[in-house]
Design a protein around this motif. Sequence first.
Motif, mmCIF file in Angstrom:
data_model
loop_
_atom_site.group_PDB
_atom_site.id
_atom_site.type_symbol
_atom_site.label_atom_id
_atom_site.label_comp_id
_atom_site.label_asym_id
_atom_site.label_seq_id
_atom_site.Cartn_x
_atom_site.Cartn_y
_atom_site.Cartn_z
ATOM 1 N N LYS A 144 0.816 -1.217 0.000
ATOM 2 C CA LYS A 144 0.000 0.000 0.000
ATOM 3 C C LYS A 144 0.851 1.268 0.000
ATOM 4 O O LYS A 144 0.372 2.335 -0.385
ATOM 5 N N SER A 145 2.090 1.158 0.425
ATOM 6 C CA SER A 145 2.962 2.336 0.423
ATOM 7 C C SER A 145 3.290 2.776 -0.997
ATOM 8 O O SER A 145 3.571 3.947 -1.247
ATOM 9 N N GLY A 146 3.298 1.819 -1.922
ATOM 10 C CA GLY A 146 3.678 2.117 -3.297
ATOM 11 C C GLY A 146 5.168 2.071 -3.536
ATOM 12 O O GLY A 146 5.641 2.358 -4.633
ATOM 13 N N PHE A 147 5.915 1.686 -2.500
ATOM 14 C CA PHE A 147 7.371 1.625 -2.601
ATOM 15 C C PHE A 147 7.846 0.180 -2.412
ATOM 16 O O PHE A 147 7.074 -0.705 -2.048
ATOM 17 N N THR A 148 9.124 -0.043 -2.646
ATOM 18 C CA THR A 148 9.686 -1.367 -2.409
ATOM 19 C C THR A 148 9.941 -1.545 -0.913
ATOM 20 O O THR A 148 9.987 -0.568 -0.154
ATOM 21 N N LYS A 149 10.170 -2.792 -0.509
ATOM 22 C CA LYS A 149 10.453 -3.033 0.910
ATOM 23 C C LYS A 149 11.760 -2.392 1.338
ATOM 24 O O LYS A 149 11.940 -2.038 2.504
ATOM 25 N N GLU A 150 12.672 -2.209 0.379
ATOM 26 C CA GLU A 150 13.945 -1.548 0.688
ATOM 27 C C GLU A 150 13.770 -0.047 0.914
ATOM 28 O O GLU A 150 14.652 0.611 1.479
ATOM 29 N N GLU A 151 12.642 0.496 0.483
ATOM 30 C CA GLU A 151 12.362 1.920 0.659
ATOM 31 C C GLU A 151 11.459 2.185 1.864
ATOM 32 O O GLU A 151 11.028 3.319 2.079
ATOM 33 N N CYS A 152 11.188 1.133 2.638
ATOM 34 C CA CYS A 152 10.328 1.246 3.812
ATOM 35 C C CYS A 152 11.084 0.859 5.074
ATOM 36 O O CYS A 152 12.045 0.085 5.016
ATOM 37 N N ILE A 153 10.660 1.393 6.205
ATOM 38 C CA ILE A 153 11.108 0.882 7.493
ATOM 39 C C ILE A 153 9.886 0.685 8.383
ATOM 40 O O ILE A 153 8.819 1.270 8.148
ATOM 41 N N TYR A 164 13.579 -3.334 6.992
ATOM 42 C CA TYR A 164 14.414 -2.784 8.064
ATOM 43 C C TYR A 164 13.517 -2.402 9.232
ATOM 44 O O TYR A 164 12.489 -1.739 9.064
ATOM 45 N N CYS A 165 13.930 -2.786 10.435
ATOM 46 C CA CYS A 165 13.090 -2.569 11.616
ATOM 47 C C CYS A 165 13.825 -1.798 12.702
ATOM 48 O O CYS A 165 14.931 -2.176 13.111
ATOM 49 N N ILE A 166 13.195 -0.720 13.166
ATOM 50 C CA ILE A 166 13.652 -0.009 14.354
ATOM 51 C C ILE A 166 12.858 -0.541 15.539
ATOM 52 O O ILE A 166 11.619 -0.475 15.542
ATOM 53 N N GLY A 167 13.563 -1.078 16.515
ATOM 54 C CA GLY A 167 12.915 -1.588 17.716
ATOM 55 C C GLY A 167 12.870 -0.507 18.772
ATOM 56 O O GLY A 167 13.912 0.030 19.155
ATOM 57 N N TYR A 168 11.664 -0.174 19.226
ATOM 58 C CA TYR A 168 11.503 0.851 20.264
ATOM 59 C C TYR A 168 11.376 0.152 21.610
ATOM 60 O O TYR A 168 10.395 -0.532 21.880
ATOM 61 N N ASN A 169 12.391 0.328 22.437
ATOM 62 C CA ASN A 169 12.404 -0.292 23.764
ATOM 63 C C ASN A 169 12.095 0.786 24.791
ATOM 64 O O ASN A 169 12.980 1.475 25.285
ATOM 65 N N THR A 215 13.626 -6.816 21.964
ATOM 66 C CA THR A 215 13.851 -6.019 20.749
ATOM 67 C C THR A 215 15.181 -6.338 20.067
ATOM 68 O O THR A 215 15.558 -5.678 19.101
ATOM 69 N N SER A 216 15.869 -7.363 20.552
ATOM 70 C CA SER A 216 17.242 -7.607 20.089
ATOM 71 C C SER A 216 17.339 -7.983 18.613
ATOM 72 O O SER A 216 18.403 -7.833 18.014
ATOM 73 N N LEU A 217 16.263 -8.457 18.009
ATOM 74 C CA LEU A 217 16.302 -8.837 16.598
ATOM 75 C C LEU A 217 16.168 -7.646 15.653
ATOM 76 O O LEU A 217 16.350 -7.778 14.441
ATOM 77 N N ALA A 218 15.849 -6.475 16.194
ATOM 78 C CA ALA A 218 15.682 -5.279 15.357
ATOM 79 C C ALA A 218 17.021 -4.843 14.765
ATOM 80 O O ALA A 218 18.085 -5.103 15.326
ATOM 81 N N ASP A 219 16.963 -4.155 13.631
ATOM 82 C CA ASP A 219 18.179 -3.652 12.985
ATOM 83 C C ASP A 219 18.788 -2.489 13.755
ATOM 84 O O ASP A 219 20.000 -2.297 13.750
ATOM 85 N N LYS A 220 17.932 -1.715 14.384
ATOM 86 C CA LYS A 220 18.367 -0.576 15.200
ATOM 87 C C LYS A 220 17.443 -0.513 16.402
ATOM 88 O O LYS A 220 16.227 -0.702 16.262
ATOM 89 N N ILE A 221 17.994 -0.250 17.570
ATOM 90 C CA ILE A 221 17.187 -0.174 18.791
ATOM 91 C C ILE A 221 17.281 1.234 19.356
ATOM 92 O O ILE A 221 18.371 1.794 19.485
#
Length: 218
Positions: free
Chosen positions: A155-164, A182-187, A196-202
Amino acid sequence: MIKAVIFDMDGVVVNTEPIGYRANQELYKSLNITVPDEVYGTFIGNSDKMIVQKLKDLYPLSLTHQELLDEKYKYYFNAFDSAEDLEMLPGVKDLIIDLYKNGMKLLLASSASNRKIEKVFARFNLHQYFDCTISGEDFEESKPNPAIFNEAVAKSGFTKEECIIIEDSTNGIKAAKAAGVYCIGYNSGHTMGQDTSLADKIITDFSQVNFDIISNIK
Protein backbone atom coordinates in the motif's frame (compact mmCIF):
# COMPACT_ATOMS: atom_id res chain seq x y z
CA MET A 1 16.56 6.19 0.43
CA ILE A 2 13.67 5.52 2.80
CA LYS A 3 10.35 6.87 1.53
CA ALA A 4 7.78 5.30 3.87
CA VAL A 5 7.59 4.59 7.59
CA ILE A 6 5.25 1.90 8.90
CA PHE A 7 4.30 2.35 12.55
CA ASP A 8 2.95 -0.20 14.96
CA MET A 9 0.43 1.38 17.34
CA ASP A 10 0.27 -0.16 20.81
CA GLY A 11 3.57 0.44 22.57
CA VAL A 12 4.87 2.71 19.80
CA VAL A 13 2.33 5.48 19.17
CA VAL A 14 0.41 5.10 22.42
CA ASN A 15 0.90 2.96 25.49
CA THR A 16 -2.45 1.22 25.83
CA GLU A 17 -0.85 -1.82 27.47
CA PRO A 18 -1.84 -0.78 31.04
CA ILE A 19 -5.43 -0.20 29.88
CA GLY A 20 -5.48 -3.52 28.06
CA TYR A 21 -3.95 -5.32 31.01
CA ARG A 22 -6.50 -3.95 33.47
CA ALA A 23 -9.38 -4.65 31.11
CA ASN A 24 -8.19 -8.18 30.42
CA GLN A 25 -7.76 -8.94 34.12
CA GLU A 26 -11.39 -7.91 34.65
CA LEU A 27 -12.41 -10.11 31.72
CA TYR A 28 -10.48 -13.09 33.07
CA LYS A 29 -12.03 -12.59 36.50
CA SER A 30 -15.51 -12.65 34.95
CA LEU A 31 -14.59 -15.90 33.16
CA ASN A 32 -13.16 -17.46 36.35
CA ILE A 33 -9.77 -18.07 34.76
CA THR A 34 -6.23 -17.04 35.68
CA VAL A 35 -3.81 -16.08 32.90
CA PRO A 36 -0.23 -15.84 34.23
CA ASP A 37 1.83 -12.84 33.10
CA GLU A 38 4.26 -15.10 31.25
CA VAL A 39 1.35 -16.39 29.14
CA TYR A 40 -0.18 -12.93 28.78
CA GLY A 41 3.15 -11.63 27.47
CA THR A 42 2.97 -14.04 24.53
CA PHE A 43 -0.32 -12.44 23.44
CA ILE A 44 1.28 -9.02 22.86
CA GLY A 45 1.40 -8.21 19.16
CA ASN A 46 -1.38 -10.68 18.33
CA SER A 47 -4.77 -9.63 16.97
CA ASP A 48 -7.77 -9.77 19.31
CA LYS A 49 -9.32 -12.64 17.39
CA MET A 50 -6.07 -14.61 17.64
CA ILE A 51 -5.86 -13.93 21.39
CA VAL A 52 -9.44 -15.09 21.80
CA GLN A 53 -8.63 -18.30 19.95
CA LYS A 54 -5.59 -18.87 22.18
CA LEU A 55 -7.77 -18.37 25.28
CA LYS A 56 -10.26 -20.93 23.97
CA ASP A 57 -7.42 -23.37 23.27
CA LEU A 58 -5.94 -22.92 26.75
CA TYR A 59 -9.07 -22.76 28.91
CA PRO A 60 -12.44 -24.56 29.01
CA LEU A 61 -14.61 -21.59 28.02
CA SER A 62 -18.25 -22.05 27.05
CA LEU A 63 -18.57 -18.76 25.14
CA THR A 64 -18.32 -18.87 21.37
CA HIS A 65 -15.41 -17.12 19.67
CA GLN A 66 -17.60 -14.11 18.78
CA GLU A 67 -19.16 -13.92 22.25
CA LEU A 68 -15.74 -13.94 23.87
CA LEU A 69 -14.48 -11.30 21.42
CA ASP A 70 -17.49 -9.10 22.21
CA GLU A 71 -16.79 -9.45 25.95
CA LYS A 72 -13.13 -8.58 25.40
CA TYR A 73 -14.10 -5.42 23.51
CA LYS A 74 -16.66 -4.45 26.15
CA TYR A 75 -14.10 -4.46 28.94
CA TYR A 76 -11.43 -2.78 26.79
CA PHE A 77 -13.53 0.14 25.54
CA ASN A 78 -14.96 0.77 29.00
CA ALA A 79 -11.37 1.10 30.26
CA PHE A 80 -10.24 3.17 27.25
CA ASP A 81 -13.10 5.67 27.44
CA SER A 82 -12.66 6.21 31.17
CA ALA A 83 -8.84 6.61 31.03
CA GLU A 84 -8.09 10.28 31.65
CA ASP A 85 -4.30 9.90 31.72
CA LEU A 86 -3.79 8.16 28.36
CA GLU A 87 -1.18 10.01 26.31
CA MET A 88 0.92 9.36 23.23
CA LEU A 89 4.38 8.05 23.99
CA PRO A 90 6.98 10.78 24.60
CA GLY A 91 8.37 12.26 21.39
CA VAL A 92 6.38 10.15 18.93
CA LYS A 93 4.03 12.98 17.88
CA ASP A 94 7.05 15.20 17.15
CA LEU A 95 8.57 12.41 15.04
CA ILE A 96 5.33 11.86 13.15
CA ILE A 97 5.02 15.58 12.37
CA ASP A 98 8.69 15.83 11.37
CA LEU A 99 8.37 12.90 8.96
CA TYR A 100 5.07 14.14 7.56
CA LYS A 101 6.27 17.71 6.97
CA ASN A 102 9.29 16.38 5.10
CA GLY A 103 7.16 14.34 2.71
CA MET A 104 7.60 10.87 4.21
CA LYS A 105 4.64 8.58 3.61
CA LEU A 106 3.29 7.24 6.92
CA LEU A 107 1.29 4.05 7.40
CA LEU A 108 0.00 2.27 10.48
CA ALA A 109 0.04 -1.54 10.64
CA SER A 110 -1.32 -2.68 13.98
CA SER A 111 -2.62 -5.96 15.33
CA ALA A 112 -5.33 -3.91 17.03
CA SER A 113 -8.87 -3.98 15.68
CA ASN A 114 -10.12 -1.23 13.38
CA ARG A 115 -12.31 0.01 16.26
CA LYS A 116 -9.28 0.37 18.55
CA ILE A 117 -7.25 2.13 15.85
CA GLU A 118 -10.08 4.57 15.18
CA LYS A 119 -10.41 5.34 18.91
CA VAL A 120 -6.71 6.20 19.19
CA PHE A 121 -6.59 8.20 15.93
CA ALA A 122 -9.69 10.21 16.87
CA ARG A 123 -8.45 10.89 20.40
CA PHE A 124 -5.07 12.19 19.24
CA ASN A 125 -6.07 13.68 15.85
CA LEU A 126 -3.74 11.44 13.83
CA HIS A 127 -5.73 10.85 10.63
CA GLN A 128 -4.19 13.91 8.95
CA TYR A 129 -0.67 12.44 9.09
CA PHE A 130 -1.21 8.87 7.94
CA ASP A 131 -1.80 7.69 4.39
CA CYS A 132 -3.61 4.57 5.59
CA THR A 133 -4.19 2.29 8.55
CA ILE A 134 -4.12 -1.50 8.41
CA SER A 135 -5.65 -3.69 11.10
CA GLY A 136 -4.59 -7.17 12.07
CA GLU A 137 -8.22 -8.24 12.32
CA ASP A 138 -8.30 -8.35 8.52
CA PHE A 139 -5.71 -11.16 8.35
CA GLU A 140 -5.98 -14.85 9.15
CA GLU A 141 -2.62 -14.89 10.93
CA SER A 142 -1.20 -12.39 13.45
CA LYS A 143 2.34 -11.17 13.87
CA PRO A 144 4.95 -12.78 13.79
CA ASN A 145 3.35 -13.73 10.45
CA PRO A 146 4.51 -10.98 8.04
CA ALA A 147 1.22 -10.65 6.12
CA ILE A 148 0.23 -7.30 7.64
CA PHE A 149 3.62 -5.77 6.85
CA ASN A 150 3.64 -7.19 3.33
CA GLU A 151 0.29 -5.45 2.83
CA ALA A 152 1.63 -2.20 4.29
CA VAL A 153 4.60 -2.24 1.91
CA ALA A 154 2.27 -2.89 -1.03
CA LYS A 155 0.00 0.00 0.00
CA SER A 156 2.96 2.34 0.42
CA GLY A 157 3.68 2.12 -3.30
CA PHE A 158 7.37 1.62 -2.60
CA THR A 159 9.69 -1.37 -2.41
CA LYS A 160 10.45 -3.03 0.91
CA GLU A 161 13.95 -1.55 0.69
CA GLU A 162 12.36 1.92 0.66
CA CYS A 163 10.33 1.25 3.81
CA ILE A 164 11.11 0.88 7.49
CA ILE A 165 9.00 -0.43 10.36
CA ILE A 166 8.93 0.85 13.94
CA GLU A 167 7.94 -1.89 16.38
CA ASP A 168 8.17 -2.63 20.07
CA SER A 169 7.02 -6.24 20.45
CA THR A 170 8.90 -9.48 19.90
CA ASN A 171 6.16 -10.73 17.56
CA GLY A 172 6.10 -7.47 15.63
CA ILE A 173 9.86 -7.36 15.13
CA LYS A 174 9.86 -10.98 13.97
CA ALA A 175 7.10 -10.10 11.49
CA ALA A 176 9.10 -7.13 10.18
CA LYS A 177 12.17 -9.27 9.66
CA ALA A 178 10.13 -12.01 8.00
CA ALA A 179 8.79 -9.37 5.60
CA GLY A 180 12.39 -8.39 4.81
CA VAL A 181 11.92 -4.79 5.99
CA TYR A 182 14.41 -2.78 8.06
CA CYS A 183 13.09 -2.57 11.62
CA ILE A 184 13.65 -0.01 14.35
CA GLY A 185 12.91 -1.59 17.72
CA TYR A 186 11.50 0.85 20.26
CA ASN A 187 12.40 -0.29 23.76
CA SER A 188 10.37 1.99 26.01
CA GLY A 189 10.62 -0.18 29.08
CA HIS A 190 6.82 -0.16 29.34
CA THR A 191 5.95 -3.28 27.36
CA MET A 192 5.81 -6.54 29.29
CA GLY A 193 8.54 -9.10 28.55
CA GLN A 194 9.34 -8.04 24.98
CA ASP A 195 12.69 -8.65 23.26
CA THR A 196 13.85 -6.02 20.75
CA SER A 197 17.24 -7.61 20.09
CA LEU A 198 16.30 -8.84 16.60
CA ALA A 199 15.68 -5.28 15.36
CA ASP A 200 18.18 -3.65 12.99
CA LYS A 201 18.37 -0.58 15.20
CA ILE A 202 17.19 -0.17 18.79
CA ILE A 203 16.08 3.11 20.33
CA THR A 204 14.87 3.95 23.80
CA ASP A 205 13.63 7.46 23.01
CA PHE A 206 12.09 8.93 19.85
CA SER A 207 14.51 11.87 20.05
CA GLN A 208 17.13 9.39 18.80
CA VAL A 209 15.59 9.41 15.30
CA ASN A 210 14.28 12.07 12.92
CA PHE A 211 13.60 12.56 9.20
CA ASP A 212 17.27 12.98 8.29
CA ILE A 213 18.36 9.84 10.14
CA ILE A 214 15.49 7.68 8.92
CA SER A 215 15.53 8.83 5.29
CA ASN A 216 19.21 7.88 4.97
CA ILE A 217 18.95 4.40 6.47
CA LYS A 218 20.49 1.87 4.07
